[in-house]
Design an enzyme around this catalytic site. Structure first.
Site, short mmCIF file in Angstrom:
data_model
loop_
_atom_site.label_atom_id
_atom_site.label_comp_id
_atom_site.label_asym_id
_atom_site.label_seq_id
_atom_site.Cartn_x
_atom_site.Cartn_y
_atom_site.Cartn_z
N ASP A 46 0.84 -1.20 0.00
CA ASP A 46 0.00 0.00 0.00
C ASP A 46 0.87 1.25 0.00
O ASP A 46 0.37 2.37 -0.12
CB ASP A 46 -1.03 -0.02 1.14
CG ASP A 46 -0.41 -0.11 2.52
OD1 ASP A 46 0.83 -0.15 2.62
OD2 ASP A 46 -1.18 -0.12 3.51
N SER A 47 2.20 1.07 0.09
CA SER A 47 3.14 2.19 -0.13
C SER A 47 2.90 2.79 -1.52
O SER A 47 3.33 3.91 -1.79
CB SER A 47 4.58 1.71 -0.01
OG SER A 47 4.80 0.56 -0.80
N ASP A 85 -0.88 -6.25 -0.50
CA ASP A 85 -1.24 -5.64 0.79
C ASP A 85 -2.74 -5.49 0.89
O ASP A 85 -3.41 -5.10 -0.08
CB ASP A 85 -0.61 -4.24 0.87
CG ASP A 85 0.41 -4.13 1.96
OD1 ASP A 85 0.45 -5.01 2.84
OD2 ASP A 85 1.18 -3.16 1.94
N LYS A 115 -1.03 -9.62 2.72
CA LYS A 115 -0.34 -9.16 3.93
C LYS A 115 -1.26 -8.19 4.66
O LYS A 115 -1.92 -7.37 4.03
CB LYS A 115 0.98 -8.46 3.56
CG LYS A 115 1.66 -7.80 4.77
CD LYS A 115 3.07 -7.32 4.47
CE LYS A 115 3.15 -5.97 3.82
NZ LYS A 115 2.54 -4.87 4.60
N GLU A 117 -1.62 -5.76 8.49
CA GLU A 117 -0.90 -5.20 9.63
C GLU A 117 -1.65 -5.49 10.93
O GLU A 117 -2.88 -5.43 10.95
CB GLU A 117 -0.78 -3.67 9.46
CG GLU A 117 -0.01 -3.27 8.22
CD GLU A 117 0.13 -1.76 8.06
OE1 GLU A 117 -0.28 -0.99 8.96
OE2 GLU A 117 0.66 -1.34 7.01
N GLU A 184 8.71 -4.21 10.89
CA GLU A 184 9.08 -2.87 10.41
C GLU A 184 9.38 -1.94 11.59
O GLU A 184 8.62 -1.88 12.57
CB GLU A 184 7.92 -2.29 9.58
CG GLU A 184 8.20 -0.87 9.08
CD GLU A 184 7.30 -0.40 7.96
OE1 GLU A 184 6.42 -1.19 7.51
OE2 GLU A 184 7.46 0.76 7.54
O1 KIV Z 1 3.45 -1.10 1.69
C1 KIV Z 1 4.62 -1.51 1.73
O2 KIV Z 1 5.42 -1.25 0.84
C2 KIV Z 1 5.01 -2.32 2.87
C3 KIV Z 1 6.46 -2.66 3.00
C4 KIV Z 1 7.26 -1.46 3.25
C5 KIV Z 1 6.70 -3.71 4.00
O3 KIV Z 1 4.19 -2.70 3.65
#
Ligand code: KIV
Length: 279
Positions: A46-47, A85, A115, A117, A184
């Site tokens: 989600d970055s 994500d 993934k 959180e 992280e």
């Molecule tokens: O969204 C992302 O890029 C991440 C990584 C930095 C682990 O969650």
């Protein structure tokens, strides 16, 4: 030729003591390049909200945006394991939402795993997604979707109590069925303790060298992102500077009438080569 990397491959790598190299990707061509360069795990993170879409943080990212980019990445058919994500509010409100949205990432986006959180509170969510046959990667520590809860991007687990909390979270996520956990923004000593305490791989970002693998955001490590970066980012190139140089060379050549030259122009059959400059 390398075989397709699966969840099992990632687990075996940890058992063999072989480090796992992971990187984010958000588009087709980058994925092809990354995949040819020995990366084991690709994350459509989600970055993307920050490095691709220009949001201030990851919170506005939607399911549609992740799916759109995940599809582009999946079209490259990477040998690396493809993880997507789960964006903010796609799994927090209910277990049912979580399973349905994880399913969309696999069914529509082409992801092989998801993934999410969070720690102990998300055990029922992880269990339900795994029950639906979707492998899950956990994510603990400085989890960016909790930005407002933390009051900023602050390293987590620095004191004894919060370190114990993260250690217990990691054990709970392993028991719930996560096959790997991203750590992280935590002290390297704690990342080492967690890695020793669980049997699934840990993938660190700002968590020191004692994890089973590492992940970075591609725009950060290539030097495309010119924002101030956290100390854990190593820039392997300054591609941003090189892009600016190439683009300004192009702009100058166009303005000076030096591009395109004849080598970049088509010739009509039978006609004399004639170059009209300055029109
Ligand atoms: O969204 C992302 O890029 C991440 C990584 C930095 C682990 O969650």
């Amino acid at each position: 030729m390398r075989n397709k990397t699966t969840k099992a491959t990632i687990i075996e790598m940890r058992s063999r003591g072989e480090k796992i190299a992971a990187l984010t990707s958000y588009d087709y061509l980058s994925t092809r390049m990354i995949d040819e360069s020995g990366i084991d795990m690709i994350l459509v993170g989600d970055s993307l909200g920050m490095v691709v879409l220009g949001y201030e943080n990851t919170l506005p990212v939607t399911m549609e945006e992740i799916i759109h980019h995940c599809k582009a990445v999946a079209r490259a058919h990477p040998r690396a394991l493809l993880v997507a994500d789960m964006p903010f509010m796609s799994y927090q409100a209910s277990v049912e939402d979580a399973v349905r949205n994880a399913g969309r990432l696999v069914k529509e986006g082409g992801a092989e795993c998801v993934k999410l959180e969070g720690g102990r509170r998300y055990v029922p969510v992880v269990e339900a997604i795994v029950q639906a046959s979707i492998p899950v990667v956990g994510h603990l520590g400085l989890t960016p979707q909790s930005l407002h809860q933390f009051g900023g991007y602050r390293v987590q687990g620095k004191d004894g109590e919060s370190a114990e909390g993260l250690l217990n979270d990691s054990k709970a996520l392993e028991r719930a069925g996560c096959f790997a956990i991203v750590l992280e923004g935590i002290p390297w000593q704690l990342a080492g303790r967690i890695t020793e305490a669980i049997s699934i791989p840990t993938i660190g970002i700002g968590a020191g060298p004692n994890c089973s693998g590492q992940i970075l955001v591609i725009h950060d490590m290539l030097g495309i992102n010119e924002m101030p970066l956290p100390r854990y980012v190593k820039k392997y190139d300054e591609i941003g500077l090189r892009i600016k140089k190439a683009v300004s060379d192009y702009a100058r050549e166009v303005k000076e009438g030096r591009f395109p030259g004849m080598e970049h122009s088509y010739d009509a059959l039978g006609q004399k080569k004639d170059r009209t400059v300055g029109k």
